[in-house]
Write a protein that holds these residues in place. Sequence first.
Motif, mmCIF file in Angstrom:
data_model
loop_
_atom_site.group_PDB
_atom_site.id
_atom_site.type_symbol
_atom_site.label_atom_id
_atom_site.label_comp_id
_atom_site.label_asym_id
_atom_site.label_seq_id
_atom_site.Cartn_x
_atom_site.Cartn_y
_atom_site.Cartn_z
ATOM 1 N N ALA A 105 0.825 -1.210 0.000
ATOM 2 C CA ALA A 105 0.000 0.000 0.000
ATOM 3 C C ALA A 105 0.860 1.261 0.000
ATOM 4 C CB ALA A 105 -0.937 -0.011 1.207
ATOM 5 N N MET A 106 1.881 1.311 0.843
ATOM 6 C CA MET A 106 2.739 2.496 0.893
ATOM 7 C C MET A 106 3.500 2.685 -0.414
ATOM 8 S SD MET A 106 4.452 2.854 4.662
ATOM 9 C CE MET A 106 3.564 3.605 6.028
ATOM 10 N N SER A 107 4.014 1.605 -0.975
ATOM 11 C CA SER A 107 4.770 1.701 -2.232
ATOM 12 C C SER A 107 3.889 2.224 -3.361
ATOM 13 C CB SER A 107 5.365 0.344 -2.607
ATOM 14 O OG SER A 107 6.299 -0.097 -1.650
ATOM 15 N N LEU A 108 2.686 1.705 -3.464
ATOM 16 C CA LEU A 108 1.766 2.150 -4.510
ATOM 17 C C LEU A 108 1.394 3.615 -4.359
ATOM 18 C CD1 LEU A 108 -0.614 -0.953 -4.640
ATOM 19 C CD2 LEU A 108 0.781 -0.112 -6.545
ATOM 20 N N SER A 109 1.307 4.087 -3.124
ATOM 21 C CA SER A 109 0.851 5.459 -2.899
ATOM 22 C C SER A 109 1.867 6.498 -3.365
ATOM 23 C CB SER A 109 0.524 5.669 -1.420
ATOM 24 O OG SER A 109 1.698 5.707 -0.636
ATOM 25 N N VAL A 110 3.153 6.141 -3.391
ATOM 26 C CA VAL A 110 4.176 7.154 -3.687
ATOM 27 C C VAL A 110 5.054 6.843 -4.892
ATOM 28 C CG1 VAL A 110 4.291 7.970 -1.313
ATOM 29 C CG2 VAL A 110 5.777 6.080 -2.035
ATOM 30 N N PHE A 111 5.069 5.589 -5.376
ATOM 31 C CA PHE A 111 5.961 5.226 -6.478
ATOM 32 C C PHE A 111 5.184 4.817 -7.729
ATOM 33 C CE2 PHE A 111 9.179 3.889 -3.082
ATOM 34 C CZ PHE A 111 9.966 5.010 -3.270
ATOM 35 N N ASN A 112 5.772 5.123 -8.874
ATOM 36 C CA ASN A 112 5.377 4.504 -10.133
ATOM 37 C C ASN A 112 6.444 3.480 -10.491
ATOM 38 O OD1 ASN A 112 2.953 5.863 -10.769
ATOM 39 N ND2 ASN A 112 4.087 7.647 -11.509
ATOM 40 N N VAL A 113 6.019 2.257 -10.740
ATOM 41 C CA VAL A 113 6.935 1.187 -11.139
ATOM 42 C C VAL A 113 6.678 0.890 -12.609
ATOM 43 C CG1 VAL A 113 7.745 -1.153 -10.674
ATOM 44 C CG2 VAL A 113 6.795 0.237 -8.811
ATOM 45 N N SER A 114 7.714 0.882 -13.419
ATOM 46 C CA SER A 114 7.558 0.644 -14.852
ATOM 47 C C SER A 114 8.745 -0.146 -15.379
ATOM 48 C CB SER A 114 7.425 1.970 -15.606
ATOM 49 O OG SER A 114 8.562 2.791 -15.388
ATOM 50 N N LYS A 115 8.672 -0.530 -16.636
ATOM 51 C CA LYS A 115 9.780 -1.239 -17.261
ATOM 52 C C LYS A 115 10.979 -0.301 -17.417
ATOM 53 C CE LYS A 115 6.665 -4.253 -19.885
ATOM 54 N NZ LYS A 115 6.186 -4.649 -21.231
ATOM 55 N N ALA A 116 12.155 -0.838 -17.219
ATOM 56 C CA ALA A 116 13.378 -0.051 -17.382
ATOM 57 C C ALA A 116 13.725 0.067 -18.866
ATOM 58 C CB ALA A 116 14.517 -0.709 -16.613
ATOM 59 N N LYS A 117 14.661 0.954 -19.158
ATOM 60 C CA LYS A 117 15.169 1.110 -20.518
ATOM 61 C C LYS A 117 16.678 0.942 -20.508
ATOM 62 C CE LYS A 117 11.509 4.264 -22.054
ATOM 63 N NZ LYS A 117 11.204 5.617 -22.622
ATOM 64 N N GLN B 161 20.296 2.649 -24.893
ATOM 65 C CA GLN B 161 19.812 3.124 -26.191
ATOM 66 C C GLN B 161 18.341 3.531 -26.153
ATOM 67 O OE1 GLN B 161 21.797 0.143 -26.005
ATOM 68 N NE2 GLN B 161 23.480 1.593 -26.409
ATOM 69 N N GLY B 162 17.741 3.435 -24.971
ATOM 70 C CA GLY B 162 16.345 3.820 -24.841
ATOM 71 C C GLY B 162 15.361 2.714 -25.149
ATOM 72 N N ASN B 163 15.843 1.494 -25.331
ATOM 73 C CA ASN B 163 14.955 0.365 -25.616
ATOM 74 C C ASN B 163 14.340 -0.163 -24.321
ATOM 75 O OD1 ASN B 163 15.676 0.280 -28.444
ATOM 76 N ND2 ASN B 163 17.635 -0.601 -27.791
ATOM 77 N N VAL B 164 13.052 -0.442 -24.382
ATOM 78 C CA VAL B 164 12.346 -0.944 -23.204
ATOM 79 C C VAL B 164 12.796 -2.367 -22.880
ATOM 80 C CG1 VAL B 164 10.093 -1.573 -22.261
ATOM 81 C CG2 VAL B 164 10.359 0.543 -23.561
#
Length: 509
Positions: free
Chosen positions: A450-462, A465-468
Motif C-alpha cells: 500500500a505504501m509503495s503504490l501510494s508514492v511510487f510509479n513502477v515501470s519497465k526499465a530502458k 539506447q532507450g529500448n524498453v
Amino acid sequence: MALTLLHLDLILAISVIYLLLRLVARKRHALPLPPGPEGYPIIGNVLEMPHSHEWFTFARWSEKYGDIFSLNLLGQPLVVLGSYEHAMNLLDKRSSIYCDRPILTMGGELVGWKKILVLVRPGERFREYRRLMNRLVGGKTAVQQQYDLQRRQTHMYLRSVLQDPDNLPDHIRLNAGSVILMVTHGYPVQGGDDPIIEVVDRATTQFAMVTSPGAFLVDVFPILRHVPSWFPGASFKRKAAEWNRTINEMADMPHEFTKSQMRKGIHVPSYTSILMETEENTPDKEEHIKWSAASIYAAGADTTVSAIYAFYLAMALYPEVQSKAQEEIDWVVGSDRLPDFSDRESLPYVEALLKEVLRWFTTGPLAVPHVTTEDDVYQGYCIPKGTYVIANVWKMLHDPRTYPDPMMFNPERFLGDHPQQDPAQMAFGFGRRICPGQVMADASLFISIAMSLSVFNVSKAKDEQGNVITPIPESTSGTISHPKPFKCSITPRNSKAEALILSDPETKS
C-alpha cells in the motif's frame, strides 16, 4: 592407500546392505500406492526426479497420473498432492498422522536445522514453539501491537528506495529483517552491512541448499554421516561443520544482544525479552525461546522478501493493475498522508492485489514434506507409515480449474460476488504445520504494498539506447523461491509523493 580403499569398499557395502534392508522392510499392503511413473527396479524413480523447479515436473505428472500420485525413491515412498481438496483431506483433517517431518541427515542432523520450527518433529519442542509463538506473534491482537513499528520501518524503506532504486532487493531484505529483528529481539538493524542480517542471509541461502532433494548423498545413505571428515569424498562433513556454525550464530547473536540489553535495563520489549521475563527461568525454556525466535526471522526474512520483490515485478509488467490500485488509494487515503493499517478495509482492490501476489508468484512452491506416522488408507490407496507427503502448492495456485488464466496477474479474480479461492489457504501451509507467523507476514505485505503504490510509479526499465526492457517472470529453485533478478524503473509519482517519502517516519502522516 590400501587402507583408504578398504574403508571405501566397506562403506559402499554397508550402504548397499542398508538400501536392501530398507526395501525389504517395506511391508506389502493389500491396497496399492497412488499411481505414478513406473521407475526402475530397486532405484525406483530416482533417475526421473528433476534437479530443480520440481513443482513444474510434478504438475505435469499430475496431469498424467492424477492429483495424487506417488514416486519410489530408493524404497522411500513419496506422495505428491496436486489439489487443495487432497491437501486438506490428508494434511489438515488427518493432521494427527501427517504432521511429522523427514529426518534430513545433512540439513537437519549435521547442520542443525532440526532446531528450527519448519523441521522440528512433533513432541515437546514442537508444542513449546507453537505455544510461545501463538502467545506473541500468532494472533491478530498481538500483531496489531506491531503496527506502528511496521509503519515506521516501511516509511524508512521507501526513503531508501527513493535514494537508490537500483538496489531494490537489498532494500527489501533490509526492511524485512529490520521489522522481524525488532519484533523478535528489539534489535535495531545497523544498515545494509548489519552483521546479523548478513548471517541470516547466509543461513537461509544454506538452508535452501541442504533441503534440496538429492543434493547430498548422506540423505540417501545416512550411514555415511559416520565417515570421518578427512575421508575422500567426505567434503560434506566439513561443509556441515561450517554451516552449523552459521546457524548457531544466527540464533545466538540476536539472543545474546537481547540478554545484554536486559542486564543493562535498556532493552526494547520484544518476543525474546517478554518471554525471558515471564516464562520459567530454566535452560530448556531459554533454549526454546532462542530457537523459536530464530525460527520466526529465518522464515519471515526470506518469504516476505520474495513476495515483495514479486510485487514490483508484477507492477512493472501490469501497469493497468498499478493504476487501478493507485486510483483507489488516492480516493480513500488522498495525497496528504501515507496509507495506514486503518485504511485496509476501505482498500478492497489493494487487498485483492496482495492476494494475487501470493497466488501469481508462489513463494513456497512445494511445501516442506510431511511424513506419515502410521499406515493410512485414502480413496482406495494405501499410504504407508513413513511416507513423505508433499503438497504442490504451485500447482494448486495455478490450476485453471480454480484460477482461470492462471499465468495472468489479475487481482479482480478476488473481487465481486463470486471471488476465487483465497490463496492464503494454500500459501501458508496445512494442518498443524501451518505458518504461525501468517498474520504478521500478511500485515508486512499489506503495508509495504500500500505504501509503495501510494508514492511510487513502477515501470519497465530502458537500456542505454532507450529500448524498453521487459522483465521475464522467472523464479529461482529451492524451498523458498524468489523472482530472478530483473530491472525496473521506480520513480516518485509526483513532488508531493516525494515530500511524503522524505517526511519524518516517527510522525504519523
